[in-house]
Design an enzyme around this catalytic site. Structure first.
Site, PDB file in Angstrom:
ATOM      1  N   SER A  29     -56.953  72.461  53.891  1.00 49.45           N
ATOM      2  CA  SER A  29     -55.673  73.114  53.635  1.00 49.45           C
ATOM      3  C   SER A  29     -54.719  72.964  54.815  1.00 49.45           C
ATOM      4  CB  SER A  29     -55.901  74.610  53.363  1.00 49.45           C
ATOM      5  OG  SER A  29     -54.668  75.277  53.217  1.00 49.45           O
ATOM      6  N   MET A  30     -53.470  72.674  54.498  1.00 44.81           N
ATOM      7  CA  MET A  30     -52.420  72.652  55.506  1.00 44.81           C
ATOM      8  C   MET A  30     -51.105  73.007  54.836  1.00 44.81           C
ATOM      9  SD  MET A  30     -51.242  69.862  58.307  1.00 44.81           S
ATOM     10  CE  MET A  30     -52.644  70.356  59.281  1.00 44.81           C
ATOM     11  N   TYR A 170     -55.627  86.617  59.467  1.00 45.37           N
ATOM     12  CA  TYR A 170     -54.992  86.975  58.209  1.00 45.37           C
ATOM     13  C   TYR A 170     -55.669  88.226  57.636  1.00 45.37           C
ATOM     14  CZ  TYR A 170     -52.960  82.289  58.587  1.00 45.37           C
ATOM     15  OH  TYR A 170     -52.289  81.172  59.017  1.00 45.37           O
ATOM     16  N   ARG A 292     -61.064  68.738  64.461  1.00 45.88           N
ATOM     17  CA  ARG A 292     -61.109  67.520  65.281  1.00 45.88           C
ATOM     18  C   ARG A 292     -62.152  66.513  64.784  1.00 45.88           C
ATOM     19  NH1 ARG A 292     -59.058  64.838  67.535  1.00 45.88           N
ATOM     20  NH2 ARG A 292     -59.686  64.694  69.726  1.00 45.88           N
ATOM     21  N   CYS A 341     -51.966  65.712  68.008  1.00 42.70           N
ATOM     22  CA  CYS A 341     -50.825  66.090  68.856  1.00 42.70           C
ATOM     23  C   CYS A 341     -50.120  67.345  68.365  1.00 42.70           C
ATOM     24  CB  CYS A 341     -49.836  64.935  68.940  1.00 42.70           C
ATOM     25  SG  CYS A 341     -48.955  64.600  67.385  1.00 42.70           S
ATOM     26  N   GLN A 343     -47.421  67.711  66.884  1.00 40.85           N
ATOM     27  CA  GLN A 343     -45.975  67.741  67.104  1.00 40.85           C
ATOM     28  C   GLN A 343     -45.161  67.804  65.815  1.00 40.85           C
ATOM     29  OE1 GLN A 343     -44.526  64.846  70.017  1.00 40.85           O
ATOM     30  NE2 GLN A 343     -46.495  64.941  71.053  1.00 40.85           N
TER      31      GLN A 343
END
Length: 678
Positions: A29-30, A170, A292, A341, A343
């Site tokens: 999930s993202m 959460y 990761r 990263c 970003q």
């Protein structure tokens, strides 16, 4: 060797009884920001469908709140809202009927960003905007009913399952931890009461959706929180969740406010998978591990060790939606690897609900807007500069069918990425350069290294267009003594061309200044490639698993024998503009190494005595051996101007276009969009 033979554990199906997953890799999930966009559902449908075609066995969507107090933006609580979700489920099943699409139910509790946010007790999160409203008995019953309703609607919308997130700070996790659950009724106090709420949510959801529906629970296996869950609590919660009806348990390893990095590039690959493996021995249902895991061999190793039954890859599927197919076809060298990263993904999510994308793949979440379509009339294109912008343009343009010649004065491709890969904690940049080297060969791009481009020669060769990606030159401040022998440009410092003394001043505290400070204060093995070093540096105890997994004592950080002063002209706090989800880690590491950080500096001169400055108006001498200059950049545009004067059609991209702050995200995005349009 085919990928299915090389990765036998990855490509082994998983039988859940009523359904089967075709392999052991799922897209985790993202949240993308598309959930709240006006045209979000058609764009999410294209985004998830592309990942389904890419070969994953299961996809878990970004989090969807079950009610208005569960989070701002899109929610699922009515049949009308469920109808929108059919765009997603139908697109995924049309792309590959074997792929399972699971909706994550995300109740953010005290992190909801609305005054209506709720929690077991009115304890404000350090990163929350509001103090949550304390739930009474009726309020708790409403939340449980809303979870069940949301799951039933998800099933009706065509999802194959739901994931309930019970971690990260959460709502469900705040019931579990004493510091956020101050209650004395049946929902608080002793552990059996504190775990009652998440267990009841799972039980009621299973009741609402029936037996033949995937139900995943995401548990805080190691929450990195002082006073967090003890190991016996994690085990007993997982067993209770299993008994309540979960088919799969997924492990999570942080609260968002925990002062330990868990997914940044400085974290070793699969650092936390062993925790999942330990918990797996106490359960009967399959388990998911994460964090990761960015290449198929890492996933294979985790599964082969017995640390999990399934491996979650979220950001890696942003970076390369074809990752699983490439692994199956033995094309691992073509995988555009996630470098951790943050970003363009998590920094966007937590930086004000910006749309998510990916630094190395700007098409992520832009599938309907940024298309790399084949060209009807190929052009001969010259790309000058093989840094991030030039590499991105060259590969996208060649993928579309253009004939591309890539020229660089250096002996290797990479530009500024060749500096980044040398910084401890940024070793993943090697993967991006491996990807581009592979694609240059696969796409038939003509590569000319050790070649300085000349406007007249480019015109004579008759290229249809020239893309100038010549990058930047470090800015040299105009102060007396800037040519003194103790002055070292940052490029020379990173490449090891100059000796760095024991007492060091770094002029400039942007991203490069912080990277240089990391490099010159680092000692020993990089924590990013050694789990034991990482654990020591961040106070994690993987062996004994105390509460939260953290030792509670000062972490042990190896440091070089140097005194370092990092300074900037602005009076603001140093590192203020670093990445939202990673900047704090860089500041914390340097603080632990004793780096002095000074703002409000006016540089006066450099001489044998050191660096003379004014700090907030007061004269001061920093008696240093070395002054490393990280004072910004200027664009290298001379070639572009010469091409313009010669009447050659030319474009500027990357640092040559804008060098205010080196920004690979912007450079790759700009170059990719230009390549899609040429």
């Amino acid at each position: 060797m085919s990928g299915t033979n090389r990765y036998p554990h990855v490509f082994r199906p998983l039988d859940l009884g009523f359904t089967q997953l075709k392999n052991r890799i799922l897209m985790g999930s993202m949240h993308t920001g598309l959930e709240e966009a006006p045209d979000g559902f058609p764009r999410m449908a294209a985004y998830y469908a592309e990942r389904a075609r890419g070969g994953v066995g299961m996809i878990i969507t970004g989090g969807i709140p079950p009610n208005v107090e569960g989070g701002i933006g899109s929610k699922l609580s009515t049949p009308e809202e469920a109808a929108q979700h059919r765009l997603i489920t139908e697109a995924v099943h049309a792309a590959d009927p074997s792929v399972k699409i699971v909706m994550q139910i995300l109740h953010t509790g005290p992190l909801a960003g609305t005054p209506a946010c709720v929690a077991p007790s009115p304890v404000k999160s350090r990163i929350g905007r509001y103090t949550p409203n304390e739930l009474d008995d009726a309020g708790i019953e409403k939340q449980i009913a809303d979870f069940a309703n949301c799951a039933a609607l998800a099933k009706g919308a065509g999802y194959d399952g739901v994931e309930i997130i019970g971690s990260a700070g959460y709502l469900l996790s705040t019931f579990l931890v004493r510091k956020t659950n101050l209650r004395t009724d049946r929902w608080g106090g002793p552990w059996e009461n504190r775990m009652r709420f998440p267990v009841e949510v799972v039980r009621r959801v299973r009741e609402a959706v029936g037996p033949d529906f995937i139900l995943i629970f995401r548990i805080s296996a190691m929450d990195m929180l002082d006073g967090g869950l003890a190991w016996d609590e994690v085990v007993s919660l997982a067993q209770a969740i299993e008994a309540a009806g979960a088919n799969i348990i997924s492990t999570h390893f942080c609260w968002h406010e925990a002062p330990v990095p868990t997914i940044a590039t400085m974290v070793p690959r699969a650092a936390f998978a062993g925790v999942t493996g330990r918990l797996r021995r106490h359960l009967k249902v399959p388990m998911i591990t994460s964090n990761r895991i960015n290449m198929p061999q890492v996933a294979e190793d985790v599964l082969a060790r017995g640390d999990a039954d399934l491996v979650s890859m979220a950001r890696p599927m942003l970076a390369d939606p074809e990752l699983v197919n490439k692994a199956a076809q033995g094309r691992e060298d073509e995988i555009n690897t996630c470098i951790g990263c943050n970003q363009a993904c998590l920094d966007h999510t937590f930086g004000g609900h910006q749309q998510v994308s990916c630094l190395v793949n700007p098409r992520a979440c832009n599938e309907t807007r940024l298309k790399y379509l084949p060209v009807a009339s190929p052009k001969r294109l010259a790309v000058i500069g093989a840094g991030p912008a030039g590499l991105a343009f060259a590969t996208v343009a060649a993928q579309r069918g253009h004939r591309v010649t890539l020229i660089d004065a250096a002996a290797e491709i990479g530009g500024q990425f060749n500096l980044a890969k040398r910084i401890p904690g940024k070793e993943e940049f090697h993967e991006t350069l491996r990807y581009f080297r592979t694609m240059i060969a696969r796409l038939g791009i003509t590569l000319r290294l050790n070649t300085r481009a000349d406007a007249a020669a480019l015109k004579a060769e008759g290229f249809d267009e020239v893309i100038v990606a010549t990058g930047i030159a470090p800015r040299r401040p105009d102060i007396p003594g800037i040519t003194h022998p103790k002055v070292v440009p940052y490029i020379d410092a990173i490449l090891g061309r100059k000796t760095i003394g024991r007492r060091v001043a770094i002029m400039g505290a942007g991203g490069i200044g912080f990277d240089v400070a990391e490099l010159v204060t680092h000692e020993g093995t990089s924590a990013a490639v050694d789990i034991d070093v990482f654990a020591r540096e961040w106070g994690i105890d993987f062996q004994n698993h105390p509460r939260g997994g953290v030792t509670g004592v000062q972490p042990v950080v190896a440091r070089a024998d140097r005194e370092v002063i990092l300074m900037q002209r602005k009076a603001d706090a140093l590192g203020k503009n670093l990445g939202r989800t990673t900047g704090w880690t860089h500041r914390m590491v340097l603080n632990r190494r004793g780096v002095q950080m000074v703002g409000g500096v006016e540089y006066l001169k450099i001489d044998d005595a050191g660096l003379h400055v004014r700090v907030n108006g007061e004269p001061k001498l920093f008696a240093v051996d070395t002054v490393i200059v990280c004072a910004g950049q200027t664009p290298l545009r001379t070639l572009y101007d010469e091409l313009q004067a010669a009447g050659v059609s030319a474009h500027l991209v990357g640092g040559a276009y804008e060098a205010a702050e080196l920004d690979a995200k912007r450079a790759i995005d700009q170059a990719s969009r230009l390549a899609a349009a040429v």
